[in-house]
Design a protein around this motif. Structure first.
Motif, mmCIF file in Angstrom:
data_model
loop_
_atom_site.group_PDB
_atom_site.id
_atom_site.type_symbol
_atom_site.label_atom_id
_atom_site.label_comp_id
_atom_site.label_asym_id
_atom_site.label_seq_id
_atom_site.Cartn_x
_atom_site.Cartn_y
_atom_site.Cartn_z
ATOM 1 N N LEU A 172 1.073 -0.745 0.038
ATOM 2 C CA LEU A 172 0.137 0.200 0.078
ATOM 3 C C LEU A 172 0.637 1.350 0.606
ATOM 4 O O LEU A 172 0.821 2.262 -0.477
ATOM 5 N N GLU A 173 1.706 1.298 0.521
ATOM 6 C CA GLU A 173 3.146 2.316 0.710
ATOM 7 C C GLU A 173 3.837 2.867 -0.001
ATOM 8 O O GLU A 173 3.507 3.978 -0.718
ATOM 9 N N ASP A 174 3.946 1.470 -0.993
ATOM 10 C CA ASP A 174 4.575 1.720 -2.562
ATOM 11 C C ASP A 174 3.182 2.206 -3.506
ATOM 12 O O ASP A 174 4.031 3.423 -4.717
ATOM 13 N N LEU A 175 2.329 1.682 -3.616
ATOM 14 C CA LEU A 175 1.308 2.056 -4.563
ATOM 15 C C LEU A 175 1.040 3.309 -3.895
ATOM 16 O O LEU A 175 0.504 4.054 -4.778
ATOM 17 N N LYS A 176 0.678 4.364 -2.928
ATOM 18 C CA LYS A 176 0.208 5.419 -2.810
ATOM 19 C C LYS A 176 1.739 6.060 -3.765
ATOM 20 O O LYS A 176 1.372 7.471 -4.452
ATOM 21 N N ALA A 177 2.729 5.349 -3.144
ATOM 22 C CA ALA A 177 3.924 6.581 -4.230
ATOM 23 C C ALA A 177 4.161 6.508 -5.251
ATOM 24 O O ALA A 177 4.323 7.640 -6.051
ATOM 25 N N ALA A 178 3.803 5.491 -6.043
ATOM 26 C CA ALA A 178 3.590 5.236 -7.184
ATOM 27 C C ALA A 178 2.398 5.538 -7.852
ATOM 28 O O ALA A 178 2.484 6.808 -8.516
ATOM 29 N N LYS A 179 1.207 5.830 -7.144
ATOM 30 C CA LYS A 179 -0.181 6.888 -7.387
ATOM 31 C C LYS A 179 0.312 8.584 -7.643
ATOM 32 O O LYS A 179 0.283 9.248 -9.081
ATOM 33 N N LYS A 180 0.998 8.810 -6.832
ATOM 34 C CA LYS A 180 1.722 10.425 -6.999
ATOM 35 C C LYS A 180 3.173 10.839 -8.494
ATOM 36 O O LYS A 180 2.697 11.160 -8.668
ATOM 37 N N GLN A 181 4.093 9.299 -7.942
ATOM 38 C CA GLN A 181 4.333 9.931 -9.328
ATOM 39 C C GLN A 181 4.036 9.527 -10.628
ATOM 40 O O GLN A 181 4.356 9.945 -12.104
ATOM 41 N N SER A 182 2.701 8.512 -11.174
ATOM 42 C CA SER A 182 2.329 8.445 -11.945
ATOM 43 C C SER A 182 1.317 9.625 -12.211
ATOM 44 O O SER A 182 0.870 9.585 -13.588
ATOM 45 N N GLU A 183 0.713 10.527 -11.710
ATOM 46 C CA GLU A 183 -0.250 11.208 -11.780
ATOM 47 C C GLU A 183 0.646 12.692 -12.426
ATOM 48 O O GLU A 183 0.163 13.098 -13.103
ATOM 49 N N GLU A 184 2.126 12.062 -11.495
ATOM 50 C CA GLU A 184 3.372 13.327 -11.729
ATOM 51 C C GLU A 184 2.890 13.293 -13.654
ATOM 52 O O GLU A 184 3.435 14.217 -14.666
ATOM 53 N N SER A 185 3.256 12.241 -14.235
ATOM 54 C CA SER A 185 3.509 12.334 -15.146
ATOM 55 C C SER A 185 2.802 11.962 -16.600
ATOM 56 O O SER A 185 3.232 12.398 -17.164
ATOM 57 N N ILE A 186 1.627 11.730 -15.469
ATOM 58 C CA ILE A 186 0.145 11.896 -16.754
ATOM 59 C C ILE A 186 0.165 13.876 -17.091
ATOM 60 O O ILE A 186 0.378 14.263 -18.044
ATOM 61 N N ILE A 187 0.806 14.615 -16.024
ATOM 62 C CA ILE A 187 0.148 15.475 -16.223
ATOM 63 C C ILE A 187 1.313 16.417 -17.400
ATOM 64 O O ILE A 187 1.437 16.819 -18.133
ATOM 65 N N LYS A 188 2.846 16.065 -16.695
ATOM 66 C CA LYS A 188 3.783 16.195 -17.980
ATOM 67 C C LYS A 188 3.692 15.609 -19.478
ATOM 68 O O LYS A 188 3.571 16.784 -20.323
ATOM 69 N N GLU A 189 2.884 14.197 -19.544
ATOM 70 C CA GLU A 189 2.560 13.956 -21.069
ATOM 71 C C GLU A 189 1.541 14.533 -21.877
ATOM 72 O O GLU A 189 1.706 15.259 -22.806
ATOM 73 N N LYS A 190 0.375 15.034 -20.654
ATOM 74 C CA LYS A 190 -0.413 16.319 -21.581
ATOM 75 C C LYS A 190 -0.268 17.888 -21.936
ATOM 76 O O LYS A 190 -0.718 18.055 -22.814
ATOM 77 N N ILE B 100 8.645 5.558 -15.448
ATOM 78 C CA ILE B 100 7.770 5.037 -15.146
ATOM 79 C C ILE B 100 7.466 4.575 -13.806
ATOM 80 O O ILE B 100 8.510 3.994 -13.189
ATOM 81 N N PRO B 101 6.102 4.469 -13.228
ATOM 82 C CA PRO B 101 6.190 3.717 -11.360
ATOM 83 C C PRO B 101 6.835 2.391 -11.596
ATOM 84 O O PRO B 101 6.547 1.862 -12.051
ATOM 85 N N VAL B 102 7.674 2.164 -10.001
ATOM 86 C CA VAL B 102 8.355 1.145 -9.921
ATOM 87 C C VAL B 102 7.573 0.676 -8.595
ATOM 88 O O VAL B 102 7.241 1.859 -7.485
ATOM 89 N N ILE B 103 7.119 -0.197 -8.090
ATOM 90 C CA ILE B 103 6.289 -0.672 -6.847
ATOM 91 C C ILE B 103 7.223 -2.141 -6.829
ATOM 92 O O ILE B 103 7.255 -2.819 -6.661
ATOM 93 N N ASN B 104 8.529 -1.686 -5.653
ATOM 94 C CA ASN B 104 9.474 -2.479 -4.883
ATOM 95 C C ASN B 104 9.082 -3.584 -4.168
ATOM 96 O O ASN B 104 10.366 -4.570 -4.481
ATOM 97 N N ALA B 105 7.930 -2.874 -3.899
ATOM 98 C CA ALA B 105 7.861 -4.378 -2.726
ATOM 99 C C ALA B 105 7.047 -4.943 -3.200
ATOM 100 O O ALA B 105 7.292 -6.698 -2.822
#
Length: 252
Positions: A63-81, A121-126
């Motif tokens: 869950l902790e990793d996914l929340k970090a990945a979600k934030k990273q993903s949202e930032e990348s989506i903004i940059k792509e747009k 690209i989001p990474v879920i290390n756990a």
């Protein structure tokens, strides 16, 4: 206690009360078996409890990793747009280009259009650690396991598409920079402290009138649009898993 039972057994045997002795012996065996079963049950309970604790630790880490990945993903989506909007403006008519690029220094925009693209690209290390250690079966919720498989597939799809974009960019889009642009003003815009002579400004309007350049930017726009939608699908999958994990962790 065993000494007490032994005295009774010897007394019964001495009195030649075979039937009573037999009943006692059977009772003693039953008590031993019950004791063993109780011990096994306690041991199984302890083992199950340890597994439940370990599962909760795994779920919390995911869950902790996914929340970090979600934030990273949202930032990348903004940059792509943002990159898509810039390329659309560059490929628009002359009036649209003039309105969009009506700034004192357009070199950062030109840099993004001709040279830049998002690579994160989001990474879920756990999850990778759990897979490597063979502990995915500790996640008892089959729906969660299934969605992690979907998540892995989404990451691989995005990664493959981004590799395609990088190859196309290296083989074709970079050709614009080498043959048609004065790249030094773009370099200076990215690294202002560089002590370099930038030369003449870029005639963006003239460059964007050339069909070859428009086609190449169009190819980059198509790839970037596909990457954008793949990123959104991945972000949705991450959000779904976050919600599933939060519900699973909250269970009593």
């Amino acid at each position: 206690m065993m000494h007490f039972f032994s005295k009774i057994r010897y007394k019964l045997a001495a009195e030649n009360k075979a039937s009573k002795y037999m009943r006692y012996a059977i009772g003693e065996i039953v008590l031993v078996v019950i004791g063993i079963l109780i011990a096994l049950q306690i041991n199984n309970w302890n083992e199950n409890r340890k597994l439940q604790v370990e599962e909760q630790q795994i779920l919390s880490s995911l869950l902790e990793d996914l929340k970090a990945a979600k934030k990273q993903s949202e930032e990348s989506i903004i940059k792509e747009k943002l990159a898509i909007d810039e390329m659309e403006a560059a490929l628009g008519n002359k009036e649209e280009r003039t309105n969009f690029f009506n700034k004192e220094n357009n070199n950062p925009l030109y840099h993004n259009i001709f040279w830049g693209f998002e690579i994160d690209i989001p990474v879920i290390n756990a999850y990778e650690e759990i897979k490597t250690s063979g502990k995915t079966d500790l996640i008892s919720n089959k729906t969660i396991r299934s969605h992690f498989t979907n998540l892995e597939r989404s990451i691989n799809n995005l990664n493959n598409l981004m590799d395609d974009r990088i190859r196309v960019h290296q083989l074709r889009i970079d050709e614009i920079v080498v043959e048609y642009l004065n790249f030094l003003p773009l370099l200076k815009a990215e690294f202002p402290k560089l002590s370099i002579e930038t030369g003449p400004p870029i005639d963006f309007e003239a460059i964007m009138e050339q069909p070859k350049i428009r086609n190449l930017i169009g190819i980059k726009l198509e790839l970037s649009t596909s990457v954008y939608y793949y990123r959104k699908q991945l972000s949705d999958e991450i959000q779904l898993l976050i919600e599933l994990l939060e519900k699973e962790i909250e269970k009593p």
